[in-house]
Design a protein around this motif. Structure first.
Motif, PDB file in Angstrom:
ATOM      1  N   THR A   1      -7.982   4.186  -4.550  1.00 51.70           N
ATOM      2  CA  THR A   1      -8.953   4.916  -3.785  1.00 51.70           C
ATOM      3  C   THR A   1      -9.480   6.087  -4.564  1.00 51.70           C
ATOM      4  OG1 THR A   1      -7.212   6.007  -2.662  1.00 51.70           O
ATOM      5  CG2 THR A   1      -8.140   4.070  -1.540  1.00 51.70           C
TER       6      THR A   1
ATOM      7  N   LEU B   1      -9.210  -2.333   1.558  1.00 55.15           N
ATOM      8  CA  LEU B   1      -8.607  -2.182   0.285  1.00 55.15           C
ATOM      9  C   LEU B   1      -8.095  -3.705  -0.063  1.00 55.15           C
ATOM     10  CD1 LEU B   1      -6.014   0.807   0.608  1.00 55.15           C
ATOM     11  CD2 LEU B   1      -7.674   0.276  -1.138  1.00 55.15           C
TER      12      LEU B   1
ATOM     13  N   ILE C   1       0.946  -1.226   0.035  1.00 60.87           N
ATOM     14  CA  ILE C   1      -0.069  -0.023  -0.125  1.00 60.87           C
ATOM     15  C   ILE C   1       1.008   1.257   0.044  1.00 60.87           C
ATOM     16  CG2 ILE C   1      -1.730   1.540   1.299  1.00 60.87           C
ATOM     17  CD1 ILE C   1      -2.894  -1.282   2.243  1.00 60.87           C
TER      18      ILE C   1
ATOM     19  N   LYS D   1      -2.891   3.562  -2.621  1.00 60.77           N
ATOM     20  CA  LYS D   1      -3.586   2.644  -3.436  1.00 60.77           C
ATOM     21  C   LYS D   1      -2.945   1.270  -3.120  1.00 60.77           C
ATOM     22  CE  LYS D   1      -2.620   4.753  -7.058  1.00 60.77           C
ATOM     23  NZ  LYS D   1      -2.603   5.101  -8.645  1.00 60.77           N
TER      24      LYS D   1
END
Length: 310
Positions: free
Chosen positions: A123, A109, A93, A162
């Motif tokens: 996101t 996520l 991430i 992300k």
């Protein structure tokens, strides 16, 4: 299985302790829900405040925390690439450490990744709280200009927060570019994408390090625009075409009624048209040099069926 959280830090002393606490809690939740261990990799972009000292102190009590510190300010994109190179996680991430991107979304996520089997889970910012109307408009406009210019689908209103699979990380790192633009690389690799909507929060504390009204913001936009798009190289063609049309209109007018000023205007317009078309032609040679030196892989294979991997 390991989750690596790659974090950029620049003078976030007022935020960093709260971030470490919340990120640690989010990693604990991931461990409980999915059985995945976690690590935090802070990439400090040569901060001038006390935030690196706070990170070093936190490492003493939490061995999941690591830190890379740049010798000088390198820029956020370089920091992300540096973090990806040392991240060992099966999932990674990426995010900033200013708490506008909430660590509490880590579990969401991962759930999105498991549900969709996407290599990149973005996101999607449906709302940006704490930002001026001018900034929101300019950001939306910038995203859309880039999306129309890039030769691949660009994720609009998605930032650096992300989730990436190990495959996505490896493909991004293959590029080896000197001046990378990280945000678009996750789209350029062409792997499966998914989108998790969220509302971006105001800064927890401190002041933003990026002013949209400053020169740096516009330079950053043009850097992003030219990194994956050759559209700016075609702008001289359109300008040259306008001058050519003006020159032709002047010639048509001369055929009806001779006028010395109109003749001069037509000649000047033809001259400018030739100049811009020449610049446009040189742009193609610049494009060839740029293509040959940027070190991106020629292609990325999605799947191999009944054939050895080339």
């Amino acid at each position: 299985m390991l989750l690596s959280v790659v974090l950029t830090n620049l003078n976030e002393g007022a935020t960093i302790q709260e971030f470490i606490n919340r990120c640690g809690q989010a990693l604990d939740k991931v461990k409980q829900e999915f059985g995945i261990d976690g690590e935090m990799i802070f990439v400090d972009d040569h901060s001038r405040d006390f935030s690196p000292s706070l990170i070093k102190d936190a490492i003493q009590s939490d061995k999941r925390i690591r830190m890379l510190q740049m010798t000088r300010k390198m820029g956020r994109d370089i920091c992300f690439f540096a973090g990806l190179k040392v991240a060992k996680g099966d999932l990674v991430i990426t995010m900033d450490s200013d708490l506008q991107d909430p660590p509490e979304l880590f579990s969401e996520l991962i759930k999105m990744h498991k549900t969709t089997q996407a290599d990149v889970v973005n996101t999607h910012m449906v709302e940006r709280h704490g930002e001026t109307l001018y900034k929101r408009i300019m950001l939306k406009l910038s995203y859309r200009v880039l999306a129309m210019s890039y030769p691949f689908k660009y994720s609009i209103d998605c930032g650096n927060f992300k989730l990436l699979t190990r495959r996505a990380v490896n493909e991004i790192l293959r590029s080896g570019e000197f001046d990378p633009y990280f945000r678009a690389y996750t789209d350029w690799i062409g792997l499966k994408q998914a989108y998790l909507p969220f509302q971006r929060q105001p800064r927890f504390a401190g002041e933003t390090k990026f002013s949209l009204g400053g020169t740096r913001s516009y330079l950053e936009f043009f850097r992003a625009w030219t990194h994956f798009s050759y559209f700016p190289l075609h702008l001289p063609f359109f300008v040259g075409a306008v001058f050519l049309l003006g020159a032709l209109a002047g010639l048509v007018s001369l055929l009806k009624t001779f006028n010395q000023n109109t003749l001069l205007l037509a000649v000047v317009s033809f001259g400018f048209s030739a100049l811009f078309f020449t610049v446009w032609l040189f742009g193609f040679y610049i494009r060839q040099v740029h293509t040959a030196t940027r070190n991106r892989p020629h292609y990325i294979v999605n799947e191999v069926v009944n054939l050895e991997h080339p």
